[in-house]
Design an enzyme around this catalytic site. Structure first.
Site, short mmCIF file in Angstrom:
data_model
loop_
_atom_site.label_atom_id
_atom_site.label_comp_id
_atom_site.label_asym_id
_atom_site.label_seq_id
_atom_site.Cartn_x
_atom_site.Cartn_y
_atom_site.Cartn_z
CG HIS A 157 1.22 105.75 -1.15
ND1 HIS A 157 1.15 107.12 -1.14
CD2 HIS A 157 0.10 105.30 -0.56
CE1 HIS A 157 0.03 107.48 -0.56
NE2 HIS A 157 -0.63 106.40 -0.19
CG ASP B 159 -4.53 98.95 1.91
OD1 ASP B 159 -5.02 99.00 3.04
OD2 ASP B 159 -4.81 99.73 1.00
N1 CMC Z 1 3.31 96.79 -8.84
C1 CMC Z 1 4.09 96.89 -9.94
N2 CMC Z 1 4.48 98.03 -10.50
C2 CMC Z 1 4.07 99.17 -9.92
C3 CMC Z 1 3.25 99.17 -8.76
C4 CMC Z 1 2.88 97.91 -8.24
N3 CMC Z 1 2.10 97.84 -7.15
N4 CMC Z 1 2.97 100.43 -8.41
C5 CMC Z 1 3.59 101.21 -9.30
N5 CMC Z 1 4.26 100.45 -10.21
C6 CMC Z 1 5.11 100.93 -11.31
C7 CMC Z 1 4.29 101.57 -12.41
O1 CMC Z 1 3.89 100.61 -13.37
C8 CMC Z 1 5.28 102.57 -12.95
O2 CMC Z 1 6.23 101.87 -13.75
P1 CMC Z 1 6.88 102.59 -15.06
O3 CMC Z 1 7.61 103.79 -14.53
O4 CMC Z 1 7.75 101.54 -15.62
O5 CMC Z 1 5.73 102.93 -15.94
C9 CMC Z 1 6.02 103.05 -11.71
O6 CMC Z 1 5.94 101.97 -10.78
C10 CMC Z 1 5.45 104.32 -11.10
O7 CMC Z 1 4.12 104.06 -10.73
P2 CMC Z 1 2.88 105.02 -11.00
O8 CMC Z 1 1.81 104.22 -11.71
O9 CMC Z 1 3.30 106.29 -11.61
O10 CMC Z 1 2.44 105.28 -9.52
P3 CMC Z 1 1.14 106.03 -9.09
O11 CMC Z 1 1.56 107.04 -8.09
O12 CMC Z 1 0.36 106.53 -10.26
O13 CMC Z 1 0.26 104.87 -8.41
C11 CMC Z 1 -0.59 103.38 -6.82
C12 CMC Z 1 0.23 104.64 -7.06
C13 CMC Z 1 -0.81 103.18 -5.33
C14 CMC Z 1 -1.98 103.52 -7.49
C15 CMC Z 1 0.17 102.16 -7.43
O14 CMC Z 1 1.43 102.03 -6.81
C16 CMC Z 1 -0.62 100.87 -7.31
O15 CMC Z 1 -1.50 100.59 -8.13
N6 CMC Z 1 -0.31 100.02 -6.26
C17 CMC Z 1 -1.04 98.82 -6.05
C18 CMC Z 1 -2.40 99.10 -5.41
C19 CMC Z 1 -2.27 99.49 -3.95
O16 CMC Z 1 -1.61 98.81 -3.17
N7 CMC Z 1 -2.97 100.58 -3.57
C20 CMC Z 1 -3.05 101.02 -2.17
C21 CMC Z 1 -2.43 102.37 -1.95
S1 CMC Z 1 -2.23 102.71 -0.19
C22 CMC Z 1 -3.85 102.78 0.42
C23 CMC Z 1 -4.58 104.00 -0.06
O17 CMC Z 1 -4.18 105.13 0.30
O18 CMC Z 1 -5.56 103.86 -0.79
#
Ligand code: CMC
Length: 439
Positions: free
Chosen positions: A315, A373
């Protein structure tokens, strides 16, 4: 901060441009809780520089009194009330009042509000005809987005955003009609007759009725399932400035009507990184197939080249745990027990996945925990709701959050059109050459 802001300037931050003698002093503003913010509005005027924050991870885009999240502590408050208390003791309609109006209602206020919502559950009969224009295999989010946008073509008496009465009616209409539109999108996809709303039922019950009932048979409410649905709606009702809410605010900042703004929010919610994640979790679990395949899947997730994400994990704000996920997990067990599902392979897989991921350094070091989720999809599947409807249900719940945030923005006297700037890295000025002179 605006002159009407509750936030108070308590200190300053001085920014100096290295190599020049130019500096500026910016106010540091405190809210009631949460990190202070640096009010950078005069930065460009004083120093000729912008701030750069793609994804807005360090930017407070607005001032709000609605929802507070402490991502490190796993805290979520609606108007100051902890989500755990609301999920346990309140219900969706009362939470809707709280988000919109700022406080819990008295019995008389709640009565007036409930009547306001239930009086608007039907949609204009001509809206039914819209459905015939969609393919039967259309994704219900596509239908929801289109039909909600079309409401502005029907309800001309509630699109003047400067009239408080019209804003109130638009809020009632959206909260009341989105469930009807959503349920009909589902009925259309399976070829069953549309069920008209029943105002003698509670909000969640009525939604389940419109989804599951058929005219040929009596419909029996299951209080455990309608309570679970109500809880899902409460947990998803608002989440401060997430992508879809920010979209609603940005669209609304132009003066667009509320129906158009909520349609924009629905579009933003659809993506798998946001509201589409609950649908994506179930697809992921189905693809993995059996618990023996989990370690290989986790290896794939950790391989950056694969671009595979563990859906339902991570998240932007919660870096400890998502308090909504905890409640969802409990609700999931309650629902499965009520339905007599002793052995649900998807739940077993989800729990095994959670166990493995929470011990794995990749997830631990990145502070990736199950989000709301991860378990909601399993509950909804057990309740017989098709996967394609999961995000639609999220939209039904979030409509009240979007409307509350939209209303707060429109009522803020300091509100201006949202217009971010950029760091331009394209070509510098060059002269046009006729095509005959090129190549
Ligand atoms: N699986 C694997 N790696 C992950 C995931 C994941 N679900 N989420 C983040 N990471 C990694 C990401 O690749 C990054 O790695 P590195 O530092 O090596 O590059 C690190 O963790 C930090 O992540 P980020 O991309 O900077 O995180 P973000 O804040 O930009 O993204 C997110 C948040 C929710 C979009 C992402 O965690 C994600 O895509 N999760 C899966 C989709 C999901 O479950 N979304 C629902 C969110 S809750 C409901 C809502 O409010 O919509």
């Amino acid at each position: 901060m605006s002159s009407t802001a509750k936030g108070s300037a308590k200190a300053t931050v001085t920014v100096t441009l290295d190599g020049s003698n130019r500096s500026t002093t910016l106010p540091l503003v405190s809210g009631t809780i949460g990190p202070d913010v640096v009010d950078i509005r005069k930065l460009y005027g004083d120093l000729g520089v912008f701030t750069f924050d793609p994804g807005y991870g360090a930017t407070a885009s607005c001032e709000s009194r609605i929802t507070y999240i402490d991502g490190d502590a796993g805290v979520l408050l609606y108007r100051g009330y902890p989500i755990e208390q609301l999920a346990e003791q309140s219900d969706f309609l009362e939470v809707a009042y709280l988000l919109l109006e700022g406080d819990l209602p008295t019995p008389a206020q709640f009565d007036t509000f409930s009547r306001g919502v239930t009086r608007h559950t039907m949609v204009h009969e001509q809206i039914r005809r819209f459905y015939d224009g969609f393919r039967r295999d259309a994704h219900p989010m596509a239908i929801l987005c289109g039909v909600v946008g079309a409401l502005s073509a029907f309800y001309h008496d509630s699109i003047d955003i400067n009239d408080p009465k019209q804003r109130e009616i638009a809020a009632f209409r959206l909260i009341a009609k989105v469930p009807t539109i959503a349920a009909w999108a589902y009925k259309y996809s399976i070829g069953q007759p549309f069920m008209y709303p029943r105002n003698d039922l509670g909000f969640a019950e009525n939604f389940l009725y419109m989804l599951n009932a058929v005219p040929a048979e009596p419909w029996q409410n299951n209080p455990i399932l309608s309570r679970a649905m109500d809880r899902i709606l409460v947990l998803h009702a608002d989440h401060e400035q997430n992508a879809s809410t920010s979209t609603v605010r940005l669209a609304g900042s132009t003066g667009a009507n509320p129906f158009a703004c909520i349609a924009a929010g629905i579009a933003a919610l659809w993506g798998p990184a946001h509201g589409g994640a609950n649908e994506a979790v179930l697809k992921m679990l189905a693809e993995i197939g059996k618990p023996e395949n989990i370690p290989a899947f986790i290896r794939e997730v950790k391989d950056k080249q694969s671009h595979t994400k563990l859906m339902g994990f991570g998240h932007r704000v919660y870096k400890n745990f998502d308090p909504r996920a905890k409640i969802m997990k409990e609700t999931c067990h309650e629902v499965l027990a009520e339905l007599g599902i002793k052995d649900e392979p998807l739940l077993d897989m989800a729990m095994e996945m959670e166990r493995i991921a929470l011990e794995d350094d990749y997830f631990v070091s990145r502070k990736l925990y199950p989000n709301v989720d991860f378990y909601s999809g399993i509950i909804l599947k057990a309740m017989g709701i098709p996967t394609s409807m999961f995000t639609v249900l999220f939209a039904v719940a979030r409509t009240v959050g979007w409307v509350s945030q939209w209303k707060e923005m429109v009522e803020d006297p300091s509100q201006r059109i949202g217009r971010p700037r950029q760091l331009y890295t394209g070509a510098t000025e060059r002269d046009y050459r006729p095509i005959s002179d090129r190549g």
